[in-house]
Design an enzyme around this catalytic site. Structure first.
Site, short mmCIF file in Angstrom:
data_model
loop_
_atom_site.label_atom_id
_atom_site.label_comp_id
_atom_site.label_asym_id
_atom_site.label_seq_id
_atom_site.Cartn_x
_atom_site.Cartn_y
_atom_site.Cartn_z
N TYR A 1 8.38 -9.13 10.00
CA TYR A 1 7.98 -8.40 8.79
C TYR A 1 9.16 -8.27 7.82
O TYR A 1 9.01 -8.49 6.61
CB TYR A 1 7.43 -7.02 9.16
CG TYR A 1 6.63 -6.38 8.04
CD1 TYR A 1 7.26 -5.68 7.01
CD2 TYR A 1 5.24 -6.50 7.99
CE1 TYR A 1 6.53 -5.12 5.96
CE2 TYR A 1 4.50 -5.94 6.95
CZ TYR A 1 5.17 -5.25 5.94
OH TYR A 1 4.45 -4.70 4.91
N TYR B 1 -1.50 -0.10 7.67
CA TYR B 1 -2.39 -1.24 7.92
C TYR B 1 -3.44 -0.75 8.91
O TYR B 1 -3.11 -0.25 9.99
CB TYR B 1 -1.63 -2.41 8.55
CG TYR B 1 -0.66 -3.12 7.61
CD1 TYR B 1 0.63 -2.66 7.42
CD2 TYR B 1 -1.07 -4.26 6.91
CE1 TYR B 1 1.51 -3.32 6.57
CE2 TYR B 1 -0.18 -4.93 6.06
CZ TYR B 1 1.09 -4.45 5.90
OH TYR B 1 1.96 -5.10 5.05
N PRO C 1 -2.35 -12.32 2.40
CA PRO C 1 -1.37 -11.29 1.98
C PRO C 1 -1.04 -10.27 3.07
O PRO C 1 -0.16 -9.46 2.90
CB PRO C 1 -2.06 -10.61 0.80
CG PRO C 1 -3.50 -10.87 0.99
CD PRO C 1 -3.60 -12.20 1.67
N LYS D 1 4.02 -12.09 2.74
CA LYS D 1 4.98 -13.19 2.85
C LYS D 1 4.97 -14.15 1.67
O LYS D 1 5.78 -15.08 1.61
CB LYS D 1 4.71 -13.99 4.15
CG LYS D 1 5.06 -13.21 5.41
CD LYS D 1 6.52 -12.87 5.45
CE LYS D 1 6.83 -11.78 6.47
NZ LYS D 1 8.07 -11.10 6.16
C1 PHB Z 1 0.75 -4.49 -1.92
O1 PHB Z 1 0.05 -5.01 -2.83
O2 PHB Z 1 1.41 -3.44 -2.09
C2 PHB Z 1 0.77 -5.13 -0.56
C3 PHB Z 1 -0.07 -6.21 -0.30
C4 PHB Z 1 -0.04 -6.80 0.96
C5 PHB Z 1 0.82 -6.28 1.94
C6 PHB Z 1 1.66 -5.21 1.66
C7 PHB Z 1 1.63 -4.62 0.40
O3 PHB Z 1 0.84 -6.84 3.18
#
Ligand code: PHB
Ligand code: APR
Length: 389
Positions: free
Chosen positions: A384, A200, A292, A296
């Site tokens: 998380y 991230y 996203p 969650k």
């Molecule tokens: C993903 O699409 O792999 C994805 C999207 C949002 C997140 C983590 C993974 O926070």
């Protein structure tokens, strides 16, 4: 047609509920607006909390997830050239599983079909009748033919744009919404992930996320303007922008290639209360939406399904209505915690048009604190990997 539970929506919420009810000897019928291929064609996040993994095991659908899912013990967070890791397993004893939502949905479809579950595809004009009576029913059309299902209960698993939430009289609904001033431009590429765990990234140019589906399929996102369209971005422009938002060492390791999917998703926080009206129960995106950032969406739909399944199972087994009567309160308690984490993590990692120098200093201070404080890391890790059901 008559059934015990009419489920509107054949996405992950509706399918998981139908399968869990089946395993408890409770009949249901799933009504899905689209075709199965259309549902499976949706590209969605792929980080599973242990709670969802356990529900998939309870549903008898976890074999492929355990065989093909990737256990992630932590994630990386970068800001500028700085980068640190949050160790989920060290702080909570629990990892997350990276396994595409499409695959979760595929496994659930396979289980319903193997069990002879009834899924009505390409339904239209779904209308819920008598949700506030003891004899609700659902009408719809399928290939132009009128249909009716009489049932004991209705589960509204039809997502944010479905009919279920809107069936609850507006004067009985309280809605809470925050629309974010940016979107996520996402691509799927048949390239090896830049890192074996997610990254991230908070950068002066905006947020970025490096994720994956498997060793040869990567998923990347960059924060973009709400006025952007996917066609405004060539693959090359995307890759260059992503590299600018990652620390140099990761940018150098990035393997680029042609995108096989490119789309822009808006970000929204949304909750409707209550999640029940009479014999209608809302689950998943029908009741709540999260940005996203914290992955969650599916995981909060899962806890809704868990609570509703247990309430319905108790009702049919003992006649007690305690579980279904406490459904909305129980589900919302966990929903709001997921909303908070998703809003907090989004606030920490994105650039907002109205941020001034002080706000940016607050972001860096929060990231420095998260980097250096074990209690802060533990709190982040617990949210998380998923708070308890
Ligand atoms: C993903 O699409 O792999 C994805 C999207 C949002 C997140 C983590 C993974 O926070
Ligand atoms: N009648 C029948 N089906 C409908 C109707 C309707 N009127 N309206 C919507 N649907 C179907 C949609 O076609 C979709 O397949 O309901 C399903 C809802 O699925 P999702 O939108 O995926 O919602 P949910 O099952 O709650 O899953 C939540 O999906 O959107 C992601 O981020 C979200 O990961 C989260 C997960």
């Amino acid at each position: 047609m008559k059934t015990q539970v009419a489920i509107i929506g054949g996405g992950p919420s509706g399918l998981l509920l139908s399968q869990l009810l089946h395993r408890s000897g409770i009949e249901s019928v799933v009504l899905e607006r689209k075709t199965k291929d259309h549902v499976l064609g949706r590209i969605r996040a792929g980080v599973l909390e242990q709670g969802l993994v356990r529900l998939m095991e309870e549903a008898g659908c976890a074999d492929r997830l355990h065989a093909e899912g990737y256990v992630h013990d932590g994630t990386l967070i970068s800001y500028g050239e700085e980068m640190f890791r949050i160790d989920f397993t060290e702080h909570t004893g629990t990892p997350v599983i990276v396994y595409g939502q499409t695959e979760v949905t595929r496994d659930l479809y396979a289980a319903r079909e193997a069990a002879g579950g009834l899924i009505e595809y390409e339904v239209e004009d779904v209308v819920i009748h008598g949700a506030d009576t003891d004899a609700p029913h659902v009408t719809y059309t399928q290939h132009g033919e009128p249909r009716r299902i009489d049932c004991d209960f209705i589960a509204g698993c039809d997502g944010f744009h479905g009919v279920s939430r809107r069936t609850i009289p507006p004067e009985l609904r309280r809605e809470y919404e925050k629309v974010y001033p940016f979107g996520w431009l996402g691509i799927l590429s048949e390239t090896p992930p830049v890192n074996h765990e997610l990254i991230y990234a908070n950068s002066e140019r905006g947020f970025a996320l490096c994720s994956m589906r498997n060793e040869a399929l990567s998923r990347y996102y960059i924060q973009c303007s709400l006025s952007d369209r996917p066609e405004d971005w060539t693959d090359e422009a995307f890759w260059q922008e992503l590299k600018r938002r990652l620390p140099a060492a990761q940018a150098e390791q990035l393997v680029t290639g042609p995108s096989i999917e490119k789309s822009i998703a808006p970000l929204r926080s949304f909750v409707t209360e209550p999640m029940r009206w009479g014999r209608l129960f809302l689950c998943g995106d029908a009741a709540h939406i999260v940005p996203p950032t914290g992955a969650k969406g599916l995981n909060t739909a899962a806890s809704d399904v868990h609570y509703l399944h247990r309430g319905l199972r108790e009702h049919y087994a003992t006649g007690s209505s305690e579980g279904i009567d406490s459904y909305s309160e129980k589900a919302l308690s966990r929903v709001w915690k997921a909303e908070r984490f998703s809003w907090w993590f989004s606030s920490l990692m994105h650039r907002y048009p109205d941020q001034g120098p002080f706000d940016l200093k607050m972001q860096v201070a929060e990231l420095d604190f998260l980097r250096s404080n074990r209690a802060a890391q533990k709190a982040m890790a617990e949210n998380y990997v998923g708070l308890p059901y």
